[in-house]
Scaffold this motif. Structure first.
Motif, PDB file in Angstrom:
ATOM      1  N   ARG A 527      37.032 -11.270  -9.867  1.00 20.23           N
ATOM      2  CA  ARG A 527      37.394 -12.049  -8.978  1.00 20.23           C
ATOM      3  C   ARG A 527      37.229 -13.954  -9.222  1.00 20.23           C
ATOM      4  NH1 ARG A 527      42.301 -13.510  -6.740  1.00 20.23           N
ATOM      5  NH2 ARG A 527      41.844 -15.051  -4.140  1.00 20.23           N
ATOM      6  N   SER A 528      38.345 -14.476  -9.939  1.00 18.18           N
ATOM      7  CA  SER A 528      37.136 -16.157 -10.246  1.00 18.18           C
ATOM      8  C   SER A 528      38.282 -16.705 -10.257  1.00 18.18           C
ATOM      9  CB  SER A 528      36.994 -15.753 -12.007  1.00 18.18           C
ATOM     10  OG  SER A 528      37.924 -15.442 -12.649  1.00 18.18           O
ATOM     11  N   SER A 529      38.356 -18.183 -10.196  1.00 19.72           N
ATOM     12  CA  SER A 529      39.453 -19.113 -10.560  1.00 19.72           C
ATOM     13  C   SER A 529      39.342 -20.150 -11.518  1.00 19.72           C
ATOM     14  CB  SER A 529      39.888 -19.136  -8.740  1.00 19.72           C
ATOM     15  OG  SER A 529      38.628 -19.918  -8.530  1.00 19.72           O
ATOM     16  N   VAL A 530      40.348 -20.829 -12.144  1.00 22.79           N
ATOM     17  CA  VAL A 530      40.188 -22.483 -12.581  1.00 22.79           C
ATOM     18  C   VAL A 530      40.779 -23.838 -12.307  1.00 22.79           C
ATOM     19  CG1 VAL A 530      39.939 -23.529 -15.210  1.00 22.79           C
ATOM     20  CG2 VAL A 530      38.775 -21.178 -14.116  1.00 22.79           C
ATOM     21  N   ARG A 531      40.060 -24.621 -11.463  1.00 26.30           N
ATOM     22  CA  ARG A 531      41.470 -25.804 -10.751  1.00 26.30           C
ATOM     23  C   ARG A 531      41.830 -25.177  -9.560  1.00 26.30           C
ATOM     24  NH1 ARG A 531      41.910 -26.271 -16.546  1.00 26.30           N
ATOM     25  NH2 ARG A 531      40.380 -27.144 -17.625  1.00 26.30           N
ATOM     26  N   GLY A 532      41.295 -24.359  -9.517  1.00 20.79           N
ATOM     27  CA  GLY A 532      42.521 -23.935  -8.135  1.00 20.79           C
ATOM     28  C   GLY A 532      42.890 -22.186  -8.479  1.00 20.79           C
ATOM     29  N   ALA A 533      42.755 -22.148  -9.424  1.00 24.87           N
ATOM     30  CA  ALA A 533      44.083 -21.198  -9.950  1.00 24.87           C
ATOM     31  C   ALA A 533      43.217 -19.635  -9.642  1.00 24.87           C
ATOM     32  CB  ALA A 533      44.863 -21.514 -11.555  1.00 24.87           C
ATOM     33  N   TRP A 534      43.777 -18.917  -9.198  1.00 24.41           N
ATOM     34  CA  TRP A 534      42.833 -17.755  -9.115  1.00 24.41           C
ATOM     35  C   TRP A 534      43.295 -16.729  -9.418  1.00 24.41           C
ATOM     36  CZ3 TRP A 534      38.347 -16.707  -6.728  1.00 24.41           C
ATOM     37  CH2 TRP A 534      38.166 -18.021  -5.964  1.00 24.41           C
ATOM     38  N   LEU A 535      42.362 -15.847 -10.821  1.00 25.17           N
ATOM     39  CA  LEU A 535      42.946 -14.311 -11.087  1.00 25.17           C
ATOM     40  C   LEU A 535      42.351 -13.330 -10.473  1.00 25.17           C
ATOM     41  CD1 LEU A 535      42.794 -14.792 -14.934  1.00 25.17           C
ATOM     42  CD2 LEU A 535      44.475 -15.286 -13.301  1.00 25.17           C
ATOM     43  N   ASP A 536      43.202 -12.326 -10.148  1.00 31.83           N
ATOM     44  CA  ASP A 536      41.933 -10.440  -9.638  1.00 31.83           C
ATOM     45  C   ASP A 536      41.148 -10.902 -10.324  1.00 31.83           C
ATOM     46  OD1 ASP A 536      43.443 -11.191  -7.064  1.00 31.83           O
ATOM     47  OD2 ASP A 536      44.789 -10.080  -7.425  1.00 31.83           O
ATOM     48  N   SER A 537      41.666 -10.143 -11.986  1.00 29.21           N
ATOM     49  CA  SER A 537      40.929  -9.659 -12.967  1.00 29.21           C
ATOM     50  C   SER A 537      41.729 -10.406 -14.288  1.00 29.21           C
ATOM     51  CB  SER A 537      40.858  -8.085 -12.901  1.00 29.21           C
ATOM     52  OG  SER A 537      41.973  -7.829 -12.564  1.00 29.21           O
ATOM     53  N   CYS A 538      40.093 -10.041 -15.267  1.00 30.32           N
ATOM     54  CA  CYS A 538      41.154 -10.431 -16.539  1.00 30.32           C
ATOM     55  C   CYS A 538      40.404  -9.549 -17.637  1.00 30.32           C
ATOM     56  CB  CYS A 538      40.952 -11.792 -16.607  1.00 30.32           C
ATOM     57  SG  CYS A 538      41.224 -12.141 -18.475  1.00 30.32           S
ATOM     58  N   THR A 539      40.498  -9.205 -18.628  1.00 31.20           N
ATOM     59  CA  THR A 539      39.883  -8.376 -19.932  1.00 31.20           C
ATOM     60  C   THR A 539      39.988  -8.367 -20.539  1.00 31.20           C
ATOM     61  OG1 THR A 539      40.898  -6.656 -19.405  1.00 31.20           O
ATOM     62  CG2 THR A 539      38.753  -6.411 -18.093  1.00 31.20           C
ATOM     63  N   ALA A 540      39.773  -8.819 -22.071  1.00 30.29           N
ATOM     64  CA  ALA A 540      40.051  -9.046 -23.212  1.00 30.29           C
ATOM     65  C   ALA A 540      39.308  -8.040 -24.149  1.00 30.29           C
ATOM     66  CB  ALA A 540      40.207 -10.482 -23.525  1.00 30.29           C
ATOM     67  N   ASN A 541      39.601  -8.375 -25.736  1.00 35.17           N
ATOM     68  CA  ASN A 541      38.667  -8.309 -26.781  1.00 35.17           C
ATOM     69  C   ASN A 541      38.567  -9.265 -27.238  1.00 35.17           C
ATOM     70  OD1 ASN A 541      38.288  -5.333 -26.363  1.00 35.17           O
ATOM     71  ND2 ASN A 541      40.722  -4.918 -26.868  1.00 35.17           N
ATOM     72  N   LEU A 542      37.311  -9.473 -27.854  1.00 34.21           N
ATOM     73  CA  LEU A 542      37.140 -10.575 -28.101  1.00 34.21           C
ATOM     74  C   LEU A 542      37.002 -10.996 -29.652  1.00 34.21           C
ATOM     75  CD1 LEU A 542      34.485 -12.429 -26.049  1.00 34.21           C
ATOM     76  CD2 LEU A 542      36.980 -12.998 -26.732  1.00 34.21           C
ATOM     77  N   ASN A 543      37.977 -11.676 -31.260  1.00 29.99           N
ATOM     78  CA  ASN A 543      37.549 -11.428 -32.516  1.00 29.99           C
ATOM     79  C   ASN A 543      37.039 -13.249 -32.454  1.00 29.99           C
ATOM     80  OD1 ASN A 543      38.034 -10.881 -35.319  1.00 29.99           O
ATOM     81  ND2 ASN A 543      39.542  -9.472 -34.314  1.00 29.99           N
ATOM     82  N   LEU A 544      36.832 -13.148 -33.582  1.00 29.27           N
ATOM     83  CA  LEU A 544      36.226 -14.512 -34.118  1.00 29.27           C
ATOM     84  C   LEU A 544      36.527 -14.772 -35.875  1.00 29.27           C
ATOM     85  CD1 LEU A 544      34.916 -17.918 -33.964  1.00 29.27           C
ATOM     86  CD2 LEU A 544      32.564 -16.939 -33.753  1.00 29.27           C
ATOM     87  N   HIS A 545      36.832 -15.339 -36.465  1.00 30.80           N
ATOM     88  CA  HIS A 545      37.635 -15.542 -37.926  1.00 30.80           C
ATOM     89  C   HIS A 545      37.525 -17.069 -37.490  1.00 30.80           C
ATOM     90  CE1 HIS A 545      38.167 -14.759 -41.443  1.00 30.80           C
ATOM     91  NE2 HIS A 545      38.989 -15.137 -41.496  1.00 30.80           N
ATOM     92  N   ASP A 546      36.736 -17.687 -38.943  1.00 33.57           N
ATOM     93  CA  ASP A 546      37.506 -19.117 -39.473  1.00 33.57           C
ATOM     94  C   ASP A 546      37.356 -19.890 -38.357  1.00 33.57           C
ATOM     95  OD1 ASP A 546      38.251 -21.082 -41.506  1.00 33.57           O
ATOM     96  OD2 ASP A 546      40.362 -19.904 -41.290  1.00 33.57           O
ATOM     97  N   GLY A 547      36.468 -19.171 -37.510  1.00 33.99           N
ATOM     98  CA  GLY A 547      36.018 -21.219 -36.091  1.00 33.99           C
ATOM     99  C   GLY A 547      38.305 -20.864 -35.472  1.00 33.99           C
ATOM    100  N   ALA A 548      38.014 -20.114 -34.874  1.00 33.64           N
ATOM    101  CA  ALA A 548      38.868 -19.484 -33.917  1.00 33.64           C
ATOM    102  C   ALA A 548      38.657 -18.065 -33.489  1.00 33.64           C
ATOM    103  CB  ALA A 548      40.769 -19.337 -34.498  1.00 33.64           C
ATOM    104  N   LEU A 549      39.047 -18.201 -31.746  1.00 38.76           N
ATOM    105  CA  LEU A 549      38.531 -17.345 -30.848  1.00 38.76           C
ATOM    106  C   LEU A 549      39.595 -16.532 -30.395  1.00 38.76           C
ATOM    107  CD1 LEU A 549      36.213 -15.616 -29.969  1.00 38.76           C
ATOM    108  CD2 LEU A 549      35.862 -16.890 -27.666  1.00 38.76           C
ATOM    109  N   THR A 550      40.068 -14.925 -30.338  1.00 40.73           N
ATOM    110  CA  THR A 550      41.072 -14.859 -30.574  1.00 40.73           C
ATOM    111  C   THR A 550      40.575 -13.876 -29.316  1.00 40.73           C
ATOM    112  OG1 THR A 550      42.037 -14.539 -33.094  1.00 40.73           O
ATOM    113  CG2 THR A 550      43.273 -13.197 -30.993  1.00 40.73           C
ATOM    114  N   PHE A 551      41.827 -13.995 -28.334  1.00 46.29           N
ATOM    115  CA  PHE A 551      42.037 -13.069 -27.563  1.00 46.29           C
ATOM    116  C   PHE A 551      42.771 -11.664 -27.117  1.00 46.29           C
ATOM    117  CE2 PHE A 551      39.936 -16.678 -25.849  1.00 46.29           C
ATOM    118  CZ  PHE A 551      38.051 -16.545 -25.348  1.00 46.29           C
ATOM    119  N   GLN A 552      42.564 -10.357 -28.113  1.00 46.77           N
ATOM    120  CA  GLN A 552      43.748  -9.723 -28.232  1.00 46.77           C
ATOM    121  C   GLN A 552      43.474  -8.888 -26.400  1.00 46.77           C
ATOM    122  OE1 GLN A 552      41.797  -7.632 -31.531  1.00 46.77           O
ATOM    123  NE2 GLN A 552      42.410  -9.478 -32.453  1.00 46.77           N
TER     124      GLN A 552
END
Length: 861
Positions: A527-552
């Protein structure tokens, strides 16, 4: 020979006076020569002779008899001449004594002020010079209290450059008297009192080694210099030195590289600078040493005991209670026997060796010290107030340096553990870890940080062409705000996490450049928010390559709604790319996490229920000119939109939102409004602070009663409204709306509108029952500008009459200025045609509660 002349003349005159009184008769009988002989006999003179190598003995009495006999045989003129000579000698000796008493001080004063002359000075310069160096003296003078003084003494290298080796502003010299008597000048000792010595460390004026308040005595013997004692001040440290040195005359100074002072000189200069920053408290520290050796063989130089003792002092905010160190030096090896440093956190002990010949050094250490202050010094922050230590830390390890190859190679292993401390109000309960380093290789392993914001475990490895990291942790981001700065602090201040953010990530790269790293991991948000925008949950896999972080495989949940897809944060190109995201989440909430400016533009579209979204394209993180985002919207439950201070409620909304550069284009071809069909095509600026927007609206078959109820608070109107309206506006300024359009009302009762309702009464006065005839159709073209709706061709039609009108409606101020003319159809129309001008009416009052009156009949009639 020494003659007591004062006693002689005193006895002579006294005896002579006595003889004059008692022997007057006898004097008359004597000749002049006899008188002289008699006077000499009665004077009882005492003459003594003291040869340089014999004892002093008086003249034998026989000598007196011989003299008397000689006086008897000398003529009178010779005796008189002898008397005058003796009298002259006495006077001459008196004048000489007077000159000695007055002249010697005068000569000493001249020697003090003007010096002893160039000839004497050059002789001393030659006597002090050696085989490889020469001495220059600016002025040589004599002081009664100190003796022979050499002022501004410089020791120069005997090379074409004449490099300055040592400079002393004042040196007292003592020549050897035994040598001086034989015409040989040799120095017996040197004396320095309140002298300043500076030694250049390169071919230029700087850097220099400066010694102040120098007190020393150096005794010179053949082939040797004995440093009886020496004390001086070096950057606040009292130094005491004594010892002896062989072969000073043949000492050859080491050459200096033409490229600069060299690393040793730079080290000495840095050492002096850092010592000057130390604030000593109470008694100054003391450094004592005894140094001996042959100056021609530097390997023979040795110091059996070097001790350093210091009381309290501070350095860049680091408060220390005491420092103690014991050294030994011999055969180019400096040995640190013991070192102890005590501060408020505890004691740190160390020992080590430095081999100058092998160019190697090592040190072992263990104990506790104020790591917060030490860290601030090493990192050049100087902000000790940011750290508050609660528990004492403990560190231990060993470090070695090898510079034999010309480049310093450092090796070491350090382990540390610290208990509770706080940094800028952030409480840390424990931090521990160990590091191993060698040359360009570095390994930080088992790093653990545990505190109020959460915990982090990490390992870092830096090896040429191989850089790796592994990190895991659980953090409450908003608790890191006090320690953050700049943009990071600004972002963290907009976050609010009820559950910790969980992260696991590993990466490696060929260089230190983060853009060269490849990595993978996962992130879990509760449970978290950024600039008042609330999410109940968020999950993602991370992949870093060539200066780019991909949320898969992003899975985001808000209540029962969910969004899925991929997102790429390209830090190298500063853009966020969305290959494809499918979501039924509120788009404003999602865009608040990505770009608040775009989210602010979407806030005008308030969905009744989260729509089905498909997002693709990219957003420029720094350059909005890169924006090219497409959002397909399907909102069966509709949305609300504010137009002219009223909320319009749309149903079954289908459309596309495109964001290009700094403009948002909304194309809604299908929507329902008050039972009719609506299409909207709008353009909105997303430039911060720019509220301009434009729209084209088409209405077909919209319930006219609902529209008049919403905007004019009329609930008696009937019919269907069709219209087209093209306008521009500025958010927050209703008077800035400007546009044009047309409308058609059919299948309704236009006169039932309050704005036209009073006309029914006037029409019944003309033709009974005419006012109750339903007006089924109305058309008008209109313009909108500065809060005024203007029409010039209002037409209201029924089977019995028609109304043609024009005028202005001030919809923001509840007033109007309208004129209409009534035309009756059929036979009544022919009857009333001659007086049709009397059927023109005007209203210039309230738009909600209008009052109509004949145009050509005044209220007074």
């Amino acid at each position: 020979m020494r003659i007591n002349w004062s006693f002689l003349f005193k006895r002579f005159r006294t005896q002579k006076n006595l003889e004059d009184k008692n022997t007057t008769a006898q004097e008359n009988l004597l000749s002049n020569s006899e008188k002289v002989n008699y006077e000499l006999r009665t004077a009882n003179c005492e003459l003594t002779v003291r040869p340089a190598d014999r004892s002093v003995t008086p003249l034998h009495p026989i000598a007196h008899k011989g003299r008397r006999a000689r006086h008897k045989i000398l003529p009178a003129w010779a005796q008189r001449l002898e008397f005058i000579a003796r009298h002259f000698i006495v006077r001459l000796l008196q004048v000489g004594a007077l000159l000695i008493v007055i002249g010697i001080p005068f000569l000493l004063l001249i020697a003090r002020i003007h010096g002893l002359g160039d000839g004497v000075r050059k002789r001393f310069e030659n006597a002090l010079s050696g085989q490889f160096y020469e001495v220059k003296i600016h002025r040589l003078f004599f002081s009664i209290s100190e003796g022979l003084i050499a002022e501004d003494l410089r020791l120069l290298e005997q090379t074409p450059s004449h490099r300055l080796l040592v400079h002393a502003n004042r040196v007292a010299l003592s020549p050897k008297l035994s040598y001086l008597a034989r015409g040989i000048l040799d120095i017996d000792s040197f004396q320095l009192r309140h002298t300043t010595i500076d030694i250049p460390l390169s071919n230029t004026e700087e850097p220099r080694l400066r010694l102040t308040h120098v007190e020393a005595k150096i005794i010179s013997s053949p082939g040797q210099l004995n440093l009886s004692y020496a004390s001086f001040n070096l950057c606040g440290i009292n130094v005491r030195v004594h010892g002896s040195f062989l072969n000073p005359k043949t000492f050859s100074p080491a050459p200096v590289s033409s490229e600069g002072p060299g690393k040793i000189a730079q080290t000495i200069e840095l050492f002096q600078k850092k010592l000057g920053e130390i604030q000593w408290e109470g008694t100054p520290p003391l450094l004592e040493m005894e140094v001996n050796g042959d100056l021609n063989h530097t390997e023979s130089l040795h110091a059996d005991a070097i001790t350093f003792r210091s009381g309290p002092f501070s350095y860049q905010g680091w408060q220390m209670k005491s420092v103690m160190a014991d050294f030994e030096y011999a055969n180019f090896i400096l040995k640190l026997s013991q070192f102890s440093l005590e501060d408020k956190s505890g004691e740190l002990h160390a020992s080590g060796t430095t081999d100058l010949q092998k160019k190697q050094a090592s040190v072992d250490f263990s104990g506790s010290c104020d790591l917060a202050a030490l860290g601030s010094i090493v990192l050049n922050q100087g902000k000790n107030s940011d750290w508050t230590m609660i528990d004492s830390p403990h560190i231990e390890g060993s470090v070695s340096v090898d510079w034999s190859s010309g480049t310093a190679v450092t090796r070491g292993e350090i382990h540390g553990e610290e208990g509770r401390f706080s940094y800028r109000g952030i409480m840390i309960n424990k931090i521990s870890g160990g590091c191993i380093f060698e040359g360009g290789r570095f390994l930080l392993r088992d790093l653990q940080v545990i505190g109020d914001p959460g915990w982090i475990y990490a390992d870092f490895m830096m090896v040429p062409n191989d850089y790796r990291m592994r990190i895991s942790g659980e953090i409450m981001p908003q608790l890191l705000i006090p320690a953050a700065q700049g943009k990071l602090k600004e972002f963290l201040s907009t976050t609010n996490f009820k559950d910790p953010a969980k992260l696991n990530f590993e990466a490696k790269g060929a260089t230190r450049d983060p853009f060269s790293f490849d990595g993978f991991g996962n992130i879990i948000l509760g449970r978290s928010s950024v600039r008042g925008a609330w999410l109940d949950s968020c999950t993602a896999n991370l992949n870093l390559h060539d200066g780019a972080l991909t949320f898969q495989n992003i899975v985001t949940k808000i209540g029962k709604e969910m969004g899925q897809g991929d997102c790429i944060y390209d830090f190298k190109n500063q853009e966020a790319r969305f290959p494809k995201i499918v979501s039924n989440l509120d788009p404003v909430t999602i865009m608040m996490w990505i770009d608040p400016h775009i989210a602010a533009s979407l806030k005008d579209y308030r969905f009744h229920q989260a729509p089905e979204l498909q997002v693709s394209g990219l957003v420029g993180l720094r350059d909005p000119q890169k924006n090219n985002l497409k959002i397909d919207i399907n909102a069966p439950k509709g949305l609300d939109y504010t137009l002219i201070q009223r909320d319009l409620s749309f149903d079954n909304v289908v459309g596309t939102v495109r964001i290009k550069k700094q403009d948002l284009f909304a194309d809604i071809p299908h929507a329902k409004l008050f039972g009719g069909d609506v299409s909207i095509n709008s353009t909105v600026s997303v430039v911060p602070g720019d509220g301009h927007y434009a729209a084209k609206v088409h209405l077909e078959g919209v319930d006219f009663k609902s529209v008049t109820k919403l905007y004019l608070d009329y609930d008696t109107s009937e019919g269907k409204l069709s219209a087209d309206y093209d306008f521009t506006a500025l958010g927050g300024d209703d008077y800035a709306m400007k546009g044009q359009g047309s409308l058609l009302i059919k299948d309704g009762n236009v006169l039932a509108m309050p704005v036209f309702g009073p006309l029914s009464i006037l029409m019944n006065d003309i033709i009974p029952g005419l006012g109750y005839q339903a007006a089924r159709r109305a058309t008008a073209d209109f313009t909108v500008q500065k809060g005024v709706i203007t029409t010039k061709n209002l037409s209201i039609q029924s089977a019995e009459f028609s109304m043609i009108g024009f005028g202005d409606i001030y919809y923001l101020e509840d007033r109007m200025n309208m004129s209409v003319r009534l035309n009756v159809k059929g036979l009544p129309g022919l009857v009333f045609f001659p007086v049709s001008k009397l059927f023109e009416y005007v209203s210039d009052g309230s738009a909600k509660h209008p009052t109509w009156r004949p145009k050509f009949v005044t209220l007074g009639q």
